[in-house]
Design an enzyme around this catalytic site. Structure first.
Site: not given
Length: 472
Positions: A66, A129
């Protein structure tokens, strides 16, 4: 224990970060994100706004590829994993690959447009993240097939044995991927001397004029759609220094140069933009031999005060380049063009000789701007002018006359006081700084070498003469 270190990879902007992990019989501790130290070590100051955590149970869970529309700092809270990244950005490194073993002591900074994939090598892997934009269901991702043979990832757990979602198995191969375009650069004041030079130096930049975005209208700035924009270069300003001394001009100068710039600075913070703003020697009072970037602001007139206020607003934005300059010369109305026209008509002018500074050519300003943006120079304030011995306006006028074959001796000296007295009959005259010499030490330490003003003046006049001949 490893020292904090930031290492480049074969993909531009993709960085591997070695994190010190402190452990004993109780467990371990690490500083997963430490802005000051990491930026000093070479990590971009990417201003994260969201922290997400993902947990994966079995060995072989594989996610990706991605390419996300934001920058991302990924690390492991628990376990071990294999990471793979492919550059899907438009440009010469499209398709470049990097792979990396990940554990609690290794993090990776992933720039926008680089596709990421992770495969768990132990059970119960937990990913952390940090991203510099808020996740949205409308966010657009660019995908790549995990099994693309042209990329050729050697997965530790073969994909036929891995845990992969049906969606991730069906992504397109590299040959069918549309590269991620770079985010836009916006040039405000695109029709002015500097705006034209910036558009020439920044292929693909979008130019906006007053009719597209009125900087004097804070509501218009707040409502403007900055999506897909990375850099805003503000070359728009109210520059009529004498008109600024009138009641109407004062309002217009402050609306554009101060209130509008403050609105632009707010937008830069809100949208995570890099803001490039151009300022003036008029923010100083002209009493020093040379001014550097740290000297206190002390404007003499309304124009200078409004520019100084805008400077203060810009200086508070996290990602800014505030570029101060003087005596700007480019395509359009300017002092050199006026003197060239007077020389062509045989006019014998009296020119101010007690104001001293250096010329700055817009091509040089644009080149300095692209240098700062592309080299990752530290954010902050930079003085940019041409190099060479400081001179007066009268010296410049004589140089123009000589270059064009007119008699430089016909240019006579006058004083600022005499010029002001003569011009006052037509309206207010703004005070001018007597010395506008700016230090070039900071910009040159970044590796940029400004142009010598005498050589640049000759080139400018030659190009202007060539343009005039073509039009004739």
């Amino acid at each position: 224990m490893a020292e904090l270190a930031v290492s480049p990879t074969g993909i531009p902007g993709l960085l591997v970060v070695s994190l010190p992990v402190h452990g004993d019989e109780r467990g371990w501790f690490k500083e997963n994100w430490q802005r000051a130290r990491m930026v000093a070590a070479g990590l971009p100051d990417f201003a994260p706004v969201q922290h997400s955590v993902a947990s994966n149970g079995p060995v072989g869970v594989t996610r990706g590829f991605h390419a996300e529309p934001w920058d991302k700092f990924v690390s492991l809270v628990h376990g071990k994993a294999f990471g793979a990244w492919v550059d899907l950005r438009e440009g010469p490194t499209f398709g470049a690959v990097h792979t990396q073993a990940l554990d609690e002591g290794t993090a990776v900074f992933v720039p926008r447009g680089v596709a990421n994939s992770y495969q768990t090598l132990t059970e119960d892997v937990v990913y952390s993240y940090l991203v510099n934009d808020h996740w949205s269901p409308e966010a657009s991702y660019t995908m790549l097939n995990l099994a693309d043979p042209t990329v050729g990832i050697d997965w530790p757990v073969p994909l036929e044995q891995a845990v992969v979602s049906a969606k991730d198995r069906d992504h397109p191969f590299l040959a069918d991927v549309t590269p991620v375009p770079p985010r836009r650069a916006l040039v405000l004041g695109a029709g002015g001397q500097l705006g034209k030079a910036l558009l020439a130096a920044l292929p693909g930049a979008q130019g906006l004029g007053h009719q597209d975005l009125d900087l004097a209208d804070p509501d218009a700035v707040a409502a403007f759609d900055f999506s897909g924009v990375e850099v805003v270069l503000n070359a728009a300003a109210f520059t009529a220094v004498d008109a600024a001394e009138t009641p109407q001009g004062r309002r217009e100068a402050w609306a554009t140069n101060a209130t509008g710039v403050a609105a632009l600075a707010r937008a830069a913070v809100q949208h995570g933009l890099t803001l490039v703003h151009y300022s003036s020697d008029y923010v100083f009072d002209g009493t020093q031999e040379v001014y550097d970037e740290e000297d206190p602001l002390a404007p003499l007139g309304v124009y200078g005060a409004s520019k100084a206020a805008g400077d203060l607003a810009v200086s508070l934005t996290p990602r800014h380049y505030l570029i101060r300059t003087s005596w700007v010369v480019g395509e359009g109305r300017n002092f050199v063009a006026t003197m060239a026209d007077l020389a062509a008509r045989g006019v014998v002018p009296a020119v101010v000789a007690d104001q001293v500074g250096r010329l700055t050519f817009t091509a040089d300003l644009a080149a300095a701007t692209t240098h700062l943006l592309t080299t990752g120079a530290p954010y902050g304030t930079y003085d940019v002018t041409s190099t060479g011995k400081p001179c007066s306006w009268a010296d410049v006028a004589r140089e123009v006359y000589q270059h064009l074959g007119a008699d430089p001796a016909t240019v006579s000296d006058t004083t600022t006081e005499a010029y002001t007295a003569a011009a006052a009959s037509s309206g207010p005259v703004a005070p001018r700084p007597a010395r506008s010499v700016l230090s070039l030490e900071r910009i040159t330490t970044t590796g940029f070498t400004p142009t010598d003003q005498t050589a640049a003046l000759s080139a400018y006049l030659a190009a202007r003469a060539g343009t005039s001949e073509e039009q004739a």
